[in-house]
Motif scaffolding. Structure first.
Motif, PDB file in Angstrom:
ATOM      1  N   VAL A 143      23.914  33.255  46.552  1.00 44.61           N
ATOM      2  CA  VAL A 143      24.068  32.435  45.350  1.00 44.61           C
ATOM      3  C   VAL A 143      24.790  31.137  45.719  1.00 44.61           C
ATOM      4  O   VAL A 143      25.942  31.163  46.154  1.00 44.61           O
ATOM      5  CB  VAL A 143      24.864  33.175  44.257  1.00 44.61           C
ATOM      6  N   PRO A 144      24.134  29.986  45.564  1.00 46.33           N
ATOM      7  CA  PRO A 144      24.774  28.715  45.907  1.00 46.33           C
ATOM      8  C   PRO A 144      25.863  28.340  44.902  1.00 46.33           C
ATOM      9  O   PRO A 144      26.000  28.974  43.847  1.00 46.33           O
ATOM     10  CB  PRO A 144      23.613  27.709  45.850  1.00 46.33           C
ATOM     11  N   VAL A 145      26.609  27.307  45.221  1.00 47.66           N
ATOM     12  CA  VAL A 145      27.669  26.825  44.337  1.00 47.66           C
ATOM     13  C   VAL A 145      27.043  26.196  43.090  1.00 47.66           C
ATOM     14  O   VAL A 145      26.123  25.386  43.175  1.00 47.66           O
ATOM     15  CB  VAL A 145      28.550  25.780  45.064  1.00 47.66           C
ATOM     16  N   HIS A 146      27.555  26.595  41.929  1.00 49.49           N
ATOM     17  CA  HIS A 146      27.124  26.017  40.655  1.00 49.49           C
ATOM     18  C   HIS A 146      28.311  25.283  40.029  1.00 49.49           C
ATOM     19  O   HIS A 146      29.408  25.832  39.962  1.00 49.49           O
ATOM     20  CB  HIS A 146      26.653  27.107  39.687  1.00 49.49           C
ATOM     21  N   GLN A 147      28.076  24.063  39.582  1.00 49.09           N
ATOM     22  CA  GLN A 147      29.118  23.292  38.892  1.00 49.09           C
ATOM     23  C   GLN A 147      28.567  22.820  37.559  1.00 49.09           C
ATOM     24  O   GLN A 147      27.556  22.100  37.514  1.00 49.09           O
ATOM     25  CB  GLN A 147      29.554  22.089  39.745  1.00 49.09           C
ATOM     26  N   VAL A 148      29.234  23.216  36.478  1.00 52.24           N
ATOM     27  CA  VAL A 148      28.786  22.829  35.141  1.00 52.24           C
ATOM     28  C   VAL A 148      29.217  21.391  34.867  1.00 52.24           C
ATOM     29  O   VAL A 148      30.392  21.044  34.991  1.00 52.24           O
ATOM     30  CB  VAL A 148      29.389  23.767  34.079  1.00 52.24           C
ATOM     31  N   SER A 195      22.178  22.968  53.716  1.00 55.66           N
ATOM     32  CA  SER A 195      20.952  22.426  54.306  1.00 55.66           C
ATOM     33  C   SER A 195      21.160  22.239  55.802  1.00 55.66           C
ATOM     34  O   SER A 195      22.181  21.698  56.233  1.00 55.66           O
ATOM     35  CB  SER A 195      20.599  21.086  53.654  1.00 55.66           C
ATOM     36  N   GLU A 196      20.201  22.688  56.596  1.00 56.08           N
ATOM     37  CA  GLU A 196      20.312  22.578  58.051  1.00 56.08           C
ATOM     38  C   GLU A 196      20.246  21.121  58.511  1.00 56.08           C
ATOM     39  O   GLU A 196      20.823  20.751  59.521  1.00 56.08           O
ATOM     40  CB  GLU A 196      19.195  23.377  58.729  1.00 56.08           C
ATOM     41  N   THR A 197      19.558  20.277  57.755  1.00 58.11           N
ATOM     42  CA  THR A 197      19.391  18.874  58.156  1.00 58.11           C
ATOM     43  C   THR A 197      20.443  17.959  57.550  1.00 58.11           C
ATOM     44  O   THR A 197      21.021  17.118  58.238  1.00 58.11           O
ATOM     45  CB  THR A 197      18.000  18.365  57.762  1.00 58.11           C
ATOM     46  N   ALA A 198      20.712  18.144  56.238  1.00 61.44           N
ATOM     47  CA  ALA A 198      21.617  17.211  55.544  1.00 61.44           C
ATOM     48  C   ALA A 198      23.019  17.770  55.338  1.00 61.44           C
ATOM     49  O   ALA A 198      23.895  17.072  54.846  1.00 61.44           O
ATOM     50  CB  ALA A 198      21.014  16.831  54.194  1.00 61.44           C
ATOM     51  N   GLY A 199      23.215  19.016  55.730  1.00 61.11           N
ATOM     52  CA  GLY A 199      24.529  19.631  55.508  1.00 61.11           C
ATOM     53  C   GLY A 199      24.589  20.333  54.162  1.00 61.11           C
ATOM     54  O   GLY A 199      25.046  21.463  54.055  1.00 61.11           O
ATOM     55  N   ARG A 200      24.090  19.648  53.128  1.00 56.58           N
ATOM     56  CA  ARG A 200      23.996  20.277  51.812  1.00 56.58           C
ATOM     57  C   ARG A 200      22.892  19.602  51.010  1.00 56.58           C
ATOM     58  O   ARG A 200      22.538  18.445  51.254  1.00 56.58           O
ATOM     59  CB  ARG A 200      25.324  20.203  51.053  1.00 56.58           C
ATOM     60  N   TYR A 201      22.345  20.354  50.086  1.00 58.56           N
ATOM     61  CA  TYR A 201      21.262  19.865  49.243  1.00 58.56           C
ATOM     62  C   TYR A 201      21.686  20.051  47.792  1.00 58.56           C
ATOM     63  O   TYR A 201      22.075  21.147  47.385  1.00 58.56           O
ATOM     64  CB  TYR A 201      19.983  20.636  49.534  1.00 58.56           C
ATOM     65  N   VAL A 202      21.620  18.979  47.002  1.00 58.25           N
ATOM     66  CA  VAL A 202      22.072  19.018  45.614  1.00 58.25           C
ATOM     67  C   VAL A 202      20.880  18.935  44.669  1.00 58.25           C
ATOM     68  O   VAL A 202      19.986  18.098  44.847  1.00 58.25           O
ATOM     69  CB  VAL A 202      23.050  17.856  45.310  1.00 58.25           C
TER      70      VAL A 202
END
Length: 208
Positions: A143-148, A195-202
């Motif tokens: 489960v990825p990080v969720h921010q409301v 993300s393996e390429t960008a570090g994280r994907y939003v």
């Protein structure tokens, strides 16, 4: 009805998840409450008058707005019906509390669900079955990080990309993570994935 040892152990885990959930929603919950040991919980539970689920009721207020409160109810009745919903709502109304979490042993009756829907414009209920709260869904490795997003953050996002909220990808209001955060239709949640390429994907999801 006095609970068995296994039921008390499960309620300890459920209550811990609920307290984490409340803190993640912005309510005042101390580390001491969340880190309560099973032994401390059993001792506290043993002092309850009825020694039943009803004794576990929780009432908390928001950190940034003490007037905004929430109730968490643990019905002792296995199959919750309209009568219980009306009784809890009457209690909330008398104390000007408009948010509630209901932790049930089984799925509530169809009539009880209809009753909750009918009062949803004033009282916001989120209903869980106990087995949904034996672990914290947001701590699962998949489960990825969720921010409301706040209303201001949501509006800024939509303005930046010239979008309507409904044009964003959707997340159902009964999605396990949406229920955890008590999301309402029309809100937007920011999801951060590794993300393996960008570090994280939003990405963003619109609650429906």
């Amino acid at each position: 009805m006095v609970l068995s040892e296994d039921e008390v152990k499960n309620l300890y885990r459920i209550r811990k998840t609920v307290l984490q959930m409340l803190r993640d929603r912005g309510y005042l919950v101390s580390d001491l409450e969340i880190n309560n040991t099973i032994e401390e919980f059993k001792k506290e539970f043993d002092n309850f008058v009825g020694k039943d689920r009803e004794d576990l009721v929780i009432n908390k207020c928001k950190k940034d707005n003490p007037s905004e409160q929430i109730y968490v109810f643990f019905p002792s009745k296995r199959k919750v019906g309209v009568g219980e919903i009306k009784a809890y709502t009457k209690r909330m109304h008398s104390q000007k509390v408009f948010n509630a979490i209901l932790v049930c042993q089984e799925k509530i009756t169809e009539f009880a669900q209809r009753s909750i829907t009918e009062i949803s414009s004033q009282f916001h209920w989120v209903v869980f079955q106990e087995n949904e709260l034996l672990f914290n869904v947001t701590e699962h490795e998949l489960v990825p990080v969720h921010q409301v997003l706040t209303d201001a953050e949501k509006n800024a996002l939509l303005e930046k990309y010239t979008l309507e909220g409904t044009q964003l990808p959707k997340i159902q209001v009964d999605d396990p993570v949406a229920k955890y955060y008590g999301l309402k239709p029309g809100q937007v949640v920011k999801i951060i994935k590794p993300s393996e390429t960008a570090g994280r994907y939003v990405t963003y999801r619109y609650v429906v």
